[in-house]
Scaffold this motif. Structure first.
Motif, PDB file in Angstrom:
ATOM      1  N   MET A   1       0.824  -1.216   0.000  1.00  0.00           N
ATOM      2  CA  MET A   1       0.000   0.000   0.000  1.00  0.00           C
ATOM      3  C   MET A   1       0.857   1.264   0.000  1.00  0.00           C
ATOM      4  O   MET A   1       1.688   1.442   0.886  1.00  0.00           O
ATOM      5  N   PRO A   2       0.639   2.153  -0.964  1.00  0.00           N
ATOM      6  CA  PRO A   2       1.363   3.428  -0.961  1.00  0.00           C
ATOM      7  C   PRO A   2       0.719   4.401   0.026  1.00  0.00           C
ATOM      8  O   PRO A   2      -0.484   4.324   0.288  1.00  0.00           O
ATOM      9  N   LEU A   3       1.519   5.305   0.561  1.00  0.00           N
ATOM     10  CA  LEU A   3       0.976   6.366   1.409  1.00  0.00           C
ATOM     11  C   LEU A   3       0.500   7.534   0.545  1.00  0.00           C
ATOM     12  O   LEU A   3       1.017   7.772  -0.543  1.00  0.00           O
ATOM     13  N   ASP A   4      -0.456   8.261   1.073  1.00  0.00           N
ATOM     14  CA  ASP A   4      -1.059   9.401   0.365  1.00  0.00           C
ATOM     15  C   ASP A   4      -0.089  10.582   0.343  1.00  0.00           C
ATOM     16  O   ASP A   4       0.307  11.087   1.391  1.00  0.00           O
ATOM     17  N   THR A   5       0.285  11.025  -0.842  1.00  0.00           N
ATOM     18  CA  THR A   5       1.220  12.144  -0.980  1.00  0.00           C
ATOM     19  C   THR A   5       0.520  13.497  -1.037  1.00  0.00           C
ATOM     20  O   THR A   5       1.178  14.530  -1.094  1.00  0.00           O
ATOM     21  N   PHE A   6      -0.814  13.496  -1.019  1.00  0.00           N
ATOM     22  CA  PHE A   6      -1.566  14.746  -1.138  1.00  0.00           C
ATOM     23  C   PHE A   6      -1.888  15.407   0.196  1.00  0.00           C
ATOM     24  O   PHE A   6      -2.397  16.519   0.217  1.00  0.00           O
ATOM     25  N   ILE A   7      -1.632  14.715   1.300  1.00  0.00           N
ATOM     26  CA  ILE A   7      -1.965  15.262   2.616  1.00  0.00           C
ATOM     27  C   ILE A   7      -0.734  15.231   3.525  1.00  0.00           C
ATOM     28  O   ILE A   7       0.127  14.364   3.371  1.00  0.00           O
TER      29      ILE A   7
ATOM     30  N   ARG B   1       3.276  -5.261  22.276  1.00  0.00           N
ATOM     31  CA  ARG B   1       2.960  -5.090  23.696  1.00  0.00           C
ATOM     32  C   ARG B   1       3.537  -3.805  24.284  1.00  0.00           C
ATOM     33  O   ARG B   1       3.197  -3.442  25.405  1.00  0.00           O
ATOM     34  N   ARG B   2       4.375  -3.126  23.537  1.00  0.00           N
ATOM     35  CA  ARG B   2       4.908  -1.857  24.053  1.00  0.00           C
ATOM     36  C   ARG B   2       3.835  -0.786  23.948  1.00  0.00           C
ATOM     37  O   ARG B   2       3.038  -0.767  22.995  1.00  0.00           O
ATOM     38  N   PHE B   3       3.818   0.120  24.915  1.00  0.00           N
ATOM     39  CA  PHE B   3       2.844   1.205  24.922  1.00  0.00           C
ATOM     40  C   PHE B   3       3.074   2.146  23.737  1.00  0.00           C
ATOM     41  O   PHE B   3       4.195   2.323  23.265  1.00  0.00           O
ATOM     42  N   TYR B   4       2.006   2.760  23.277  1.00  0.00           N
ATOM     43  CA  TYR B   4       2.004   3.756  22.197  1.00  0.00           C
ATOM     44  C   TYR B   4       2.471   3.192  20.863  1.00  0.00           C
ATOM     45  O   TYR B   4       3.072   3.885  20.051  1.00  0.00           O
ATOM     46  N   GLY B   5       2.136   1.939  20.616  1.00  0.00           N
ATOM     47  CA  GLY B   5       2.405   1.317  19.324  1.00  0.00           C
ATOM     48  C   GLY B   5       1.182   1.437  18.430  1.00  0.00           C
ATOM     49  O   GLY B   5       0.748   0.453  17.835  1.00  0.00           O
ATOM     50  N   CYS B   6       0.622   2.654  18.372  1.00  0.00           N
ATOM     51  CA  CYS B   6      -0.618   2.904  17.627  1.00  0.00           C
ATOM     52  C   CYS B   6      -0.386   3.952  16.542  1.00  0.00           C
ATOM     53  O   CYS B   6       0.135   5.041  16.829  1.00  0.00           O
ATOM     54  N   PHE B   7      -0.827   3.610  15.321  1.00  0.00           N
ATOM     55  CA  PHE B   7      -0.552   4.441  14.158  1.00  0.00           C
ATOM     56  C   PHE B   7      -1.748   4.466  13.218  1.00  0.00           C
ATOM     57  O   PHE B   7      -2.592   3.578  13.251  1.00  0.00           O
ATOM     58  N   MET B   8      -1.799   5.472  12.364  1.00  0.00           N
ATOM     59  CA  MET B   8      -2.787   5.535  11.290  1.00  0.00           C
ATOM     60  C   MET B   8      -2.051   5.824   9.988  1.00  0.00           C
ATOM     61  O   MET B   8      -1.162   6.674   9.956  1.00  0.00           O
ATOM     62  N   LEU B   9      -2.425   5.095   8.948  1.00  0.00           N
ATOM     63  CA  LEU B   9      -1.813   5.250   7.629  1.00  0.00           C
ATOM     64  C   LEU B   9      -2.915   5.503   6.612  1.00  0.00           C
ATOM     65  O   LEU B   9      -3.931   4.809   6.603  1.00  0.00           O
ATOM     66  N   THR B  10      -2.700   6.488   5.737  1.00  0.00           N
ATOM     67  CA  THR B  10      -3.683   6.835   4.712  1.00  0.00           C
ATOM     68  C   THR B  10      -3.199   6.351   3.351  1.00  0.00           C
ATOM     69  O   THR B  10      -2.069   6.631   2.950  1.00  0.00           O
ATOM     70  N   LYS B  11      -4.089   5.654   2.665  1.00  0.00           N
ATOM     71  CA  LYS B  11      -3.740   5.058   1.374  1.00  0.00           C
ATOM     72  C   LYS B  11      -3.615   6.118   0.281  1.00  0.00           C
ATOM     73  O   LYS B  11      -4.454   7.001   0.156  1.00  0.00           O
ATOM     74  N   GLY B  12      -2.565   5.983  -0.503  1.00  0.00           N
ATOM     75  CA  GLY B  12      -2.338   6.870  -1.638  1.00  0.00           C
ATOM     76  C   GLY B  12      -2.717   6.196  -2.939  1.00  0.00           C
ATOM     77  O   GLY B  12      -3.571   5.302  -2.967  1.00  0.00           O
ATOM     78  N   VAL B  13      -2.058   6.614  -4.006  1.00  0.00           N
ATOM     79  CA  VAL B  13      -2.358   6.085  -5.336  1.00  0.00           C
ATOM     80  C   VAL B  13      -1.102   5.474  -5.958  1.00  0.00           C
ATOM     81  O   VAL B  13       0.010   5.798  -5.584  1.00  0.00           O
ATOM     82  N   ILE B  14      -1.340   4.619  -6.922  1.00  0.00           N
ATOM     83  CA  ILE B  14      -0.265   4.070  -7.741  1.00  0.00           C
ATOM     84  C   ILE B  14      -0.497   4.624  -9.140  1.00  0.00           C
ATOM     85  O   ILE B  14      -1.556   4.389  -9.733  1.00  0.00           O
ATOM     86  N   PRO B  15       0.450   5.397  -9.675  1.00  0.00           N
ATOM     87  CA  PRO B  15       0.238   6.012 -10.987  1.00  0.00           C
ATOM     88  C   PRO B  15       0.180   4.975 -12.092  1.00  0.00           C
ATOM     89  O   PRO B  15       0.747   3.882 -11.966  1.00  0.00           O
ATOM     90  N   PRO B  16      -0.469   5.315 -13.197  1.00  0.00           N
ATOM     91  CA  PRO B  16      -0.518   4.381 -14.327  1.00  0.00           C
ATOM     92  C   PRO B  16       0.856   4.229 -14.953  1.00  0.00           C
ATOM     93  O   PRO B  16       1.696   5.132 -14.873  1.00  0.00           O
ATOM     94  N   GLU B  17       1.065   3.076 -15.547  1.00  0.00           N
ATOM     95  CA  GLU B  17       2.305   2.867 -16.272  1.00  0.00           C
ATOM     96  C   GLU B  17       2.202   3.590 -17.609  1.00  0.00           C
ATOM     97  O   GLU B  17       1.183   3.503 -18.296  1.00  0.00           O
ATOM     98  N   VAL B  18       3.240   4.298 -17.950  1.00  0.00           N
ATOM     99  CA  VAL B  18       3.242   5.038 -19.214  1.00  0.00           C
ATOM    100  C   VAL B  18       3.897   4.144 -20.268  1.00  0.00           C
ATOM    101  O   VAL B  18       5.021   3.679 -20.111  1.00  0.00           O
ATOM    102  N   LYS B  19       3.156   3.913 -21.354  1.00  0.00           N
ATOM    103  CA  LYS B  19       3.685   3.098 -22.451  1.00  0.00           C
ATOM    104  C   LYS B  19       3.772   3.960 -23.696  1.00  0.00           C
ATOM    105  O   LYS B  19       2.832   4.652 -24.037  1.00  0.00           O
ATOM    106  N   TYR B  20       4.901   3.904 -24.350  1.00  0.00           N
ATOM    107  CA  TYR B  20       5.114   4.695 -25.559  1.00  0.00           C
ATOM    108  C   TYR B  20       5.213   3.833 -26.766  1.00  0.00           C
ATOM    109  O   TYR B  20       5.608   2.753 -26.803  1.00  0.00           O
TER     110      TYR B  20
END
Length: 152
Positions: A66-72, A133-152
């Motif tokens: 999963m890619p991360l969101d680069t817009f935020i 089990r360690r404290f504060y092992g809590c995170f949030m990840l936002t999904k980004g996009v995968i760009p289209p492959e450019v074919k020439y």
């Protein structure tokens, strides 16, 4: 077993990662987080698990697909330590290193106050509990996009 898929990504987690769209957020949490009750309020509505691993190991597995969101600016967030919001414990430093490695650059891990974290988590797509089990092992990840492959 699938080729080129991290074996920590079980069928339920793979389904959620595939079903999520750009801008959807997932919660990756430790064993002390109220995972089941928060998960019931998410879009998916049920708790997912990647058991017997740290949040850093689960982060590596998730970000392999999963890619991360680069817009935020807050595509990766961590729960602040109550009473010491600027402290970054080892568990959070390990996740930061996994994020930086997956994205190929330094990526900000934005701190969020504990109660605000819970409220944002309830609006996420899903919650994935780990064996951390360690404290504060809590995170949030936002999904980004995968760009289209450019074919020439």
């Amino acid at each position: 077993m699938l080729k080129n898929v991290n074996p920590l990504l079980n069928a339920d987690v793979l389904y959620a990662l595939r079903a999520m769209g750009h801008g959807d957020r997932l919660v990756l949490c430790d064993t002390n987080f109220p995972a089941d009750s928060v998960a019931r309020e998410t879009v998916l509505g049920k708790l997912l698990r990647i058991d017997a691993v740290t949040t850093a190991e689960a982060t590596r597995a998730i970000l392999s697909a999963m890619p991360l969101d680069t817009f935020i600016p807050d595509a990766a967030m961590r729960m602040e330590i109550v009473g010491n919001p600027t402290e970054v414990p080892a568990v959070q430093k390990e996740v930061q290193a996994e994020i930086d490695k997956a994205e190929g650059k330094s990526w900000p891990l934005v701190p969020v106050e504990r109660m605000a974290f819970y409220e944002i988590a309830k609006k996420s797509y899903c919650v994935i509990a780990t064996g951390e089990r360690r404290f504060y092992g809590c995170f949030m990840l936002t999904k980004g996009v995968i760009p289209p492959e450019v074919k020439y």
